[in-house]
Write a protein that holds these residues in place. Structure first.
Motif, PDB file in Angstrom:
ATOM      1  N   GLU A  89       0.831  -1.193   0.000  1.00 45.20           N
ATOM      2  CA  GLU A  89       0.000   0.000   0.000  1.00 45.20           C
ATOM      3  C   GLU A  89       0.871   1.249   0.000  1.00 45.20           C
ATOM      4  O   GLU A  89       1.963   1.253   0.575  1.00 45.20           O
ATOM      5  CB  GLU A  89      -0.905   0.023   1.234  1.00 45.20           C
ATOM      6  N   SER A  90       0.355   2.312  -0.617  1.00 43.97           N
ATOM      7  CA  SER A  90       1.070   3.588  -0.644  1.00 43.97           C
ATOM      8  C   SER A  90       0.080   4.730  -0.831  1.00 43.97           C
ATOM      9  O   SER A  90      -1.093   4.490  -1.138  1.00 43.97           O
ATOM     10  CB  SER A  90       2.098   3.601  -1.777  1.00 43.97           C
TER      11      SER A  90
ATOM     12  N   LEU B  87      -5.056   6.487  -2.417  1.00 44.55           N
ATOM     13  CA  LEU B  87      -4.245   5.351  -2.017  1.00 44.55           C
ATOM     14  C   LEU B  87      -4.121   4.361  -3.172  1.00 44.55           C
ATOM     15  O   LEU B  87      -5.049   4.209  -3.972  1.00 44.55           O
ATOM     16  CB  LEU B  87      -4.863   4.648  -0.812  1.00 44.55           C
TER      17      LEU B  87
ATOM     18  N   CYS C 229      -2.609   0.239  -4.108  1.00 46.18           N
ATOM     19  CA  CYS C 229      -2.163  -1.039  -3.566  1.00 46.18           C
ATOM     20  C   CYS C 229      -1.785  -1.946  -4.730  1.00 46.18           C
ATOM     21  O   CYS C 229      -2.631  -2.286  -5.555  1.00 46.18           O
ATOM     22  CB  CYS C 229      -3.246  -1.690  -2.731  1.00 46.18           C
TER      23      CYS C 229
ATOM     24  N   THR D   1      -0.749   1.802   4.965  1.00 47.09           N
ATOM     25  CA  THR D   1      -0.311   3.181   4.758  1.00 47.09           C
ATOM     26  C   THR D   1      -1.101   4.080   5.712  1.00 47.09           C
ATOM     27  O   THR D   1      -2.319   3.969   5.819  1.00 47.09           O
ATOM     28  CB  THR D   1      -0.464   3.605   3.282  1.00 47.09           C
TER      29      THR D   1
END
Length: 114
Positions: free
Chosen positions: A6-7, A20, A22, A108
């Protein structure tokens, strides 16, 4: 081996937006229902949104109308567009399959200041 990365989290003011991402590997992404979950400090992890292989979506009542889940099967990636963020959205956000889950990624952090 399933891997979920995730980011896109961060610190944002109330009413702000975040997106977000993923990235998934080790699963046949296109056939799975994908989901976003979140876990706030001191609370149980909760399901936020799901997107089926057909593209149909479902949302928790608390985020309906503010969050949008989407997927790109070519990139094995699921997204969560979060608008009109509230302080109560503060949590660590995770992606996984649904209803059954694989091992969790690192998540995240999303922090919404008032």
């Amino acid at each position: 081996q399933v891997r979920l990365v995730e980011s896109g989290g961060g610190l944002v003011q109330a009413e702000g937006s975040l997106r977000l991402s993923c990235a998934a590997s080790g699963i046949i992404f296109r056939i799975n229902t994908m989901a976003w979950y979140r876990e706030a400090t001191g609370k149980q992890r909760e399901l936020v949104a799901t997107i089926a292989r057909s593209g149909s979506t479902n949302y928790a009542d608390s985020v309906k109308g503010r969050f949008t889940i989407s997927r790109d099967n070519a990139k094995n990636t699921v997204y969560l567009q979060m608008n009109s963020l509230k302080p109560e959205d503060t949590a660590v956000y995770y992606c996984n399959t649904a209803p059954n889950v694989w091992s969790w990624g690192q998540g995240t952090q999303v922090t919404v200041s008032s």
